[in-house]
Design an enzyme around this catalytic site. Sequence first.
Site, PDB file in Angstrom:
ATOM      1  N   LYS A  35       9.633   2.000  25.966  1.00  0.00           N
ATOM      2  CA  LYS A  35       8.775   1.764  24.802  1.00  0.00           C
ATOM      3  C   LYS A  35       7.387   2.341  25.052  1.00  0.00           C
ATOM      4  O   LYS A  35       7.047   2.735  26.176  1.00  0.00           O
ATOM      5  CB  LYS A  35       8.686   0.259  24.516  1.00  0.00           C
ATOM      6  CG  LYS A  35       8.079  -0.556  25.645  1.00  0.00           C
ATOM      7  CD  LYS A  35       8.131  -2.043  25.370  1.00  0.00           C
ATOM      8  CE  LYS A  35       7.508  -2.821  26.523  1.00  0.00           C
ATOM      9  NZ  LYS A  35       7.500  -4.270  26.295  1.00  0.00           N
ATOM     10  N   TYR A 253     -25.794   6.304  30.650  1.00  0.00           N
ATOM     11  CA  TYR A 253     -26.371   5.413  29.645  1.00  0.00           C
ATOM     12  C   TYR A 253     -26.802   4.089  30.267  1.00  0.00           C
ATOM     13  O   TYR A 253     -26.084   3.498  31.079  1.00  0.00           O
ATOM     14  CB  TYR A 253     -25.346   5.119  28.551  1.00  0.00           C
ATOM     15  CG  TYR A 253     -25.113   6.266  27.600  1.00  0.00           C
ATOM     16  CD1 TYR A 253     -26.140   6.765  26.796  1.00  0.00           C
ATOM     17  CD2 TYR A 253     -23.850   6.840  27.481  1.00  0.00           C
ATOM     18  CE1 TYR A 253     -25.926   7.810  25.920  1.00  0.00           C
ATOM     19  CE2 TYR A 253     -23.614   7.878  26.595  1.00  0.00           C
ATOM     20  CZ  TYR A 253     -24.658   8.361  25.815  1.00  0.00           C
ATOM     21  OH  TYR A 253     -24.430   9.392  24.942  1.00  0.00           O
TER      22      TYR A 253
END
Length: 358
Positions: A35, A253
């Site tokens: 899956k 950042y």
Amino acid sequence: MSLRPRARIHLNHIAENWRTLQAAQPDGLTGAVIKADAYGHGLPQVAEVLHDAGCDHFFVAHSFEGESARRALGPNPVVYVLNGPGPYEEPLYREANLTPVVNSDHQFQTLVTWLQTGGKLKNGYALHFDTGMNRLGIPAGDAPKLAEAVEGMLPSLIMSHLACSEEHGNGMNAFQQERLSAISALFPDVPVSFANSGGVWLGQDYHHALTRPGIALYGGGMPPKDAKLLPGMTLEAPILQVRSIEAGESVGYGATWQSSEPHLLATLAIGYGDGFPRSASNKGFATIGTQRCPIVGRVSMDLITIDATSARNLARPGVFAQLIGLDAPLEEQASLAGTIGYELTTGLLPRVTRIYED
């Protein structure tokens, strides 16, 4: 040379991991959970290589994944759909020869309607019972009445799912096993499937007729020390730039990392826009050659900065650094980012090009 990040998918490793899992339980069959695009490794490619290795039982979550698996596998292997049948999906299940996993009374009634109106399922259906996980499945207490209801249309498989299989000493495992044994006794001629990847390592009592490993196929999970699993992928990103900084300078950042001495930095072309988690900021690592280079500063959308001081002789633009692979183990990298290997591999986005190797 492309400056995109890349995932080199080692199909031969995935097949070898399946053989290792099969050898761990020689008295039963070993299936494969494919899956979520085979946990980010490519459903059609993985299905095909596992079928060639001898696997004939495959598990997906949704019926559309089942269609993809059937196209890759051809007509014979059994493809189970774990999330179960929808009311209007009978033609799809019939045409793609999919095997529904029934998880509730509602889904059982859907199945009965299909069969009463002439629908036919070549490989039957599976019944999934909840033995304590309380996530999905028919309540264990409903097993006796369901055993009566299915007379004349027995399921082809009885299933349950372990909640704590990677904790070998957890009493939940034995509790669920006892519940499943009582349930399966009501369906004496029906094979049983219980063990996921962790369940394979719990031993013979948990193997039953069919195991269904997932993450272990791709080199993840927590296998015992004597079980050698190989990485299903090597995730790499190219170095875009190398620079030197002095003591007291910051990176990224928010200036969340500051150097205490001179460092050599390398900027990689990968970030959370590619599916590599921002939570790895200042915690994860990459490798250049065999040298570990910690992530410094925040992971941004397209870029990661690493401290390449230890790999000074190797770090240069165009060189690929490894973030998952033999030198950067999946579960270790995931743990540093506060997550699990499943999320790292399934979370990789289409900007990461897949290269299939055999």
